[in-house]
Motif scaffolding. Structure first.
Motif, PDB file in Angstrom:
ATOM      1  N   GLN A  93       0.630  -0.712  -0.069  1.00 16.50           N
ATOM      2  CA  GLN A  93      -0.100   0.004   0.094  1.00 16.50           C
ATOM      3  C   GLN A  93       0.948   1.140  -0.364  1.00 16.50           C
ATOM      4  OE1 GLN A  93      -3.112  -0.881  -0.325  1.00 16.50           O
ATOM      5  NE2 GLN A  93      -2.067  -2.721  -0.376  1.00 16.50           N
ATOM      6  N   GLU A  94       0.361   2.055  -0.434  1.00 15.66           N
ATOM      7  CA  GLU A  94       1.320   3.245  -1.179  1.00 15.66           C
ATOM      8  C   GLU A  94       1.675   4.434   0.442  1.00 15.66           C
ATOM      9  OE1 GLU A  94      -3.100   6.556  -2.420  1.00 15.66           O
ATOM     10  OE2 GLU A  94      -1.547   6.342  -3.403  1.00 15.66           O
ATOM     11  N   TRP A  95       0.717   3.749   1.102  1.00 17.69           N
ATOM     12  CA  TRP A  95       1.174   4.385   3.365  1.00 17.69           C
ATOM     13  C   TRP A  95       1.643   3.624   3.852  1.00 17.69           C
ATOM     14  CZ3 TRP A  95      -1.088   0.894   5.812  1.00 17.69           C
ATOM     15  CH2 TRP A  95      -2.074   0.249   5.224  1.00 17.69           C
ATOM     16  N   TYR A  96       2.490   2.767   3.260  1.00 18.73           N
ATOM     17  CA  TYR A  96       2.905   1.570   3.428  1.00 18.73           C
ATOM     18  C   TYR A  96       4.751   2.534   4.893  1.00 18.73           C
ATOM     19  CZ  TYR A  96       6.039  -2.435   5.924  1.00 18.73           C
ATOM     20  OH  TYR A  96       6.440  -3.233   6.576  1.00 18.73           O
ATOM     21  N   GLN A  97       4.646   2.392   5.628  1.00 17.72           N
ATOM     22  CA  GLN A  97       6.111   2.566   6.360  1.00 17.72           C
ATOM     23  C   GLN A  97       6.990   1.776   7.115  1.00 17.72           C
ATOM     24  OE1 GLN A  97       6.476   6.999   7.119  1.00 17.72           O
ATOM     25  NE2 GLN A  97       4.230   7.334   6.902  1.00 17.72           N
ATOM     26  N   GLU A  98       7.992   2.071   7.240  1.00 14.99           N
ATOM     27  CA  GLU A  98       9.098   1.187   8.165  1.00 14.99           C
ATOM     28  C   GLU A  98      10.122   2.012   9.152  1.00 14.99           C
ATOM     29  OE1 GLU A  98      10.954  -2.329   6.508  1.00 14.99           O
ATOM     30  OE2 GLU A  98       9.270  -3.278   5.592  1.00 14.99           O
ATOM     31  N   PRO A  99      10.039   2.006   9.459  1.00  6.94           N
ATOM     32  CA  PRO A  99       9.843   0.819  10.638  1.00  6.94           C
ATOM     33  C   PRO A  99       8.722   1.370  11.245  1.00  6.94           C
ATOM     34  CG  PRO A  99      11.747   2.380  11.970  1.00  6.94           C
ATOM     35  CD  PRO A  99      11.754   2.690  10.567  1.00  6.94           C
ATOM     36  N   PHE A 100       7.881   0.360  11.986  1.00  6.51           N
ATOM     37  CA  PHE A 100       6.035   1.089  12.207  1.00  6.51           C
ATOM     38  C   PHE A 100       6.241   0.505  13.738  1.00  6.51           C
ATOM     39  CE2 PHE A 100       6.374  -3.044   9.963  1.00  6.51           C
ATOM     40  CZ  PHE A 100       5.807  -4.085  11.088  1.00  6.51           C
ATOM     41  N   ALA A 101       5.059   1.514  14.211  1.00  7.11           N
ATOM     42  CA  ALA A 101       4.689   0.780  15.658  1.00  7.11           C
ATOM     43  C   ALA A 101       3.747  -0.153  15.895  1.00  7.11           C
ATOM     44  CB  ALA A 101       4.316   2.681  16.234  1.00  7.11           C
ATOM     45  N   LEU A 102       3.985  -0.904  17.138  1.00  5.54           N
ATOM     46  CA  LEU A 102       2.540  -2.131  16.805  1.00  5.54           C
ATOM     47  C   LEU A 102       2.100  -1.863  18.769  1.00  5.54           C
ATOM     48  CD1 LEU A 102       4.876  -4.740  16.066  1.00  5.54           C
ATOM     49  CD2 LEU A 102       2.820  -3.684  14.644  1.00  5.54           C
ATOM     50  N   ALA A 103       0.886  -1.742  18.764  1.00  6.91           N
ATOM     51  CA  ALA A 103      -0.437  -1.536  19.274  1.00  6.91           C
ATOM     52  C   ALA A 103      -0.914  -2.846  19.872  1.00  6.91           C
ATOM     53  CB  ALA A 103      -0.848  -0.454  20.028  1.00  6.91           C
ATOM     54  N   GLY A 104      -1.285  -3.376  21.377  1.00  5.95           N
ATOM     55  CA  GLY A 104      -2.030  -4.470  20.886  1.00  5.95           C
ATOM     56  C   GLY A 104      -3.455  -5.038  22.985  1.00  5.95           C
ATOM     57  N   HIS A 105      -3.869  -5.269  23.627  1.00 11.23           N
ATOM     58  CA  HIS A 105      -5.012  -5.301  24.495  1.00 11.23           C
ATOM     59  C   HIS A 105      -4.855  -6.975  24.726  1.00 11.23           C
ATOM     60  CE1 HIS A 105      -8.309  -6.078  27.093  1.00 11.23           C
ATOM     61  NE2 HIS A 105      -6.832  -5.676  27.582  1.00 11.23           N
ATOM     62  N   SER A 106      -4.280  -7.820  25.266  1.00 14.85           N
ATOM     63  CA  SER A 106      -3.822  -8.769  25.748  1.00 14.85           C
ATOM     64  C   SER A 106      -3.260  -9.820  24.899  1.00 14.85           C
ATOM     65  CB  SER A 106      -5.534  -9.581  26.371  1.00 14.85           C
ATOM     66  OG  SER A 106      -6.042 -10.733  26.866  1.00 14.85           O
ATOM     67  N   LEU A 107      -4.684 -11.578  24.502  1.00 15.66           N
ATOM     68  CA  LEU A 107      -3.682 -11.795  23.481  1.00 15.66           C
ATOM     69  C   LEU A 107      -3.346 -10.896  22.019  1.00 15.66           C
ATOM     70  CD1 LEU A 107      -4.351 -14.656  23.603  1.00 15.66           C
ATOM     71  CD2 LEU A 107      -6.013 -14.409  21.653  1.00 15.66           C
ATOM     72  N   GLY A 108      -3.551  -9.809  21.703  1.00 20.41           N
ATOM     73  CA  GLY A 108      -3.077  -8.833  20.730  1.00 20.41           C
ATOM     74  C   GLY A 108      -1.793  -8.086  21.610  1.00 20.41           C
ATOM     75  N   GLY A 109      -1.321  -8.064  22.621  1.00 17.52           N
ATOM     76  CA  GLY A 109      -0.192  -7.769  23.320  1.00 17.52           C
ATOM     77  C   GLY A 109       0.747  -8.665  23.473  1.00 17.52           C
ATOM     78  N   PHE A 110       0.389 -10.330  22.933  1.00 17.20           N
ATOM     79  CA  PHE A 110       0.992 -11.016  22.784  1.00 17.20           C
ATOM     80  C   PHE A 110       1.241 -11.015  21.138  1.00 17.20           C
ATOM     81  CE2 PHE A 110       0.784 -15.281  20.940  1.00 17.20           C
ATOM     82  CZ  PHE A 110       2.375 -15.819  21.384  1.00 17.20           C
ATOM     83  N   ALA A 111       0.588 -10.805  20.902  1.00 17.38           N
ATOM     84  CA  ALA A 111       0.520 -10.685  19.189  1.00 17.38           C
ATOM     85  C   ALA A 111       1.366 -10.135  18.852  1.00 17.38           C
ATOM     86  CB  ALA A 111      -0.237 -10.511  18.340  1.00 17.38           C
ATOM     87  N   VAL A 112       2.037  -8.636  19.106  1.00 17.14           N
ATOM     88  CA  VAL A 112       2.912  -7.362  18.244  1.00 17.14           C
ATOM     89  C   VAL A 112       3.735  -7.674  19.053  1.00 17.14           C
ATOM     90  CG1 VAL A 112       0.589  -6.172  18.520  1.00 17.14           C
ATOM     91  CG2 VAL A 112       1.738  -6.320  20.718  1.00 17.14           C
ATOM     92  N   ALA A 113       3.871  -8.366  20.678  1.00 16.27           N
ATOM     93  CA  ALA A 113       5.218  -8.651  21.368  1.00 16.27           C
ATOM     94  C   ALA A 113       5.775  -9.443  20.408  1.00 16.27           C
ATOM     95  CB  ALA A 113       5.377  -8.568  22.712  1.00 16.27           C
TER      96      ALA A 113
END
Length: 256
Positions: A93-113
């Motif tokens: 996608q044209e808006w893609y950038q690296e490096p990026f930030a990740l945020a998640g809650h609970s199981l989402g927190g596990f996934a982003v970590a």
């Protein structure tokens, strides 16, 4: 709004927030049985957006949002794979950038970590809020705070609860979910989290309690913060707790 297919052919539905002058990219992921429009998830997404990040906020499959799948098929691995699939789609996608930030809650927190451990060179910062550190610690918390429930779950093969975010929605999980959960552990690869890591957890969290966050926090080598929000539960719902969540994240984003 966007719709894509994940690696298993299930539809993932999400939204993209694009500021006028984007300085970065962030992916936001809810927890087990959650969805992208929950107040705490929206608070996180809007805080990134207000700090001029392009935000990808999506409903994981096998949950109660708009994406496909059945809740009873939810696993830690499926949750993580949805994040990987979304990131991989975003690369075109044209808006893609690296490096990026990740945020998640609970199981989402596990996934982003876990993503940050696996692809550390792509991650600018990670915000695991009330994350599941490992299946073993998760099981330990269940035995401590919800012993009768976990005993009945194992005995009958199923656990059932009502969604607090969508009243009237029944959520059923098979015991195989816990068996799969026990296979996961973020601790062995914690040394790979060399980017800034922001931990937030409620003082009264019984699912992913502060002491579990402390265990993982101590293993992370880089710039890190741990905030324990007074009187808050696993999922922040009161406005005062949501305001603190926003302030904590906002302060981090202004530092990095």
């Amino acid at each position: 709004m966007f719709k894509i297919k994940n690696r298993k052919g299930l539809e993932i539905v999400g939204e993209i927030l694009i500021p006028k002058k984007s300085i970065g990219l962030a992916f936001v992921l809810h927890g087990l049985g959650g969805f992208r429009q929950q107040n705490h998830i929206q608070t996180i997404a809007k805080t990134f957006f207000e700090n001029n990040y392009t935000v990808v906020n999506f409903d994981a499959t096998n949950s109660i949002g708009e994406s496909g799948g059945k809740y009873e098929n939810a696993t830690m691995q499926n949750h993580y794979e949805d994040l990987v699939d979304i990131v991989n789609w975003s690369k075109n996608q044209e808006w893609y950038q690296e490096p990026f930030a990740l945020a998640g809650h609970s199981l989402g927190g596990f996934a982003v970590a876990k993503y940050a451990e696996e692809y550390s060179e792509k991650v600018k910062a990670v915000f695991p809020y009330a994350l599941v550190v490992s299946g073993e610690l998760s099981f330990e918390a269940s035995k401590k705070f919800k012993n009768q429930e976990i005993t009945n779950w194992e005995k009958t093969g199923w656990t059932t609860r009502q969604s607090a975010s969508k009243p009237g929605t029944e959520l059923k999980l098979p015991w195989s979910h816990m068996e799969e959960r026990l296979k996961h552990d973020l601790k062995p690869n914690a040394s790979k989290l060399t980017m800034p890591v922001l931990f937030v957890v409620g003082e009264k969290d019984e699912s992913c309690p502060p002491q579990h966050q402390n265990i993982f926090y101590d293993l992370v080598p880089g710039l890190k913060e741990l905030h324990i929000v007074s009187e808050a539960p696993h999922t922040f719902k009161e406005q005062k707790h949501l305001n603190q969540l926003k302030e904590i994240l906002d302060n981090l984003l202004k530092k990095i």
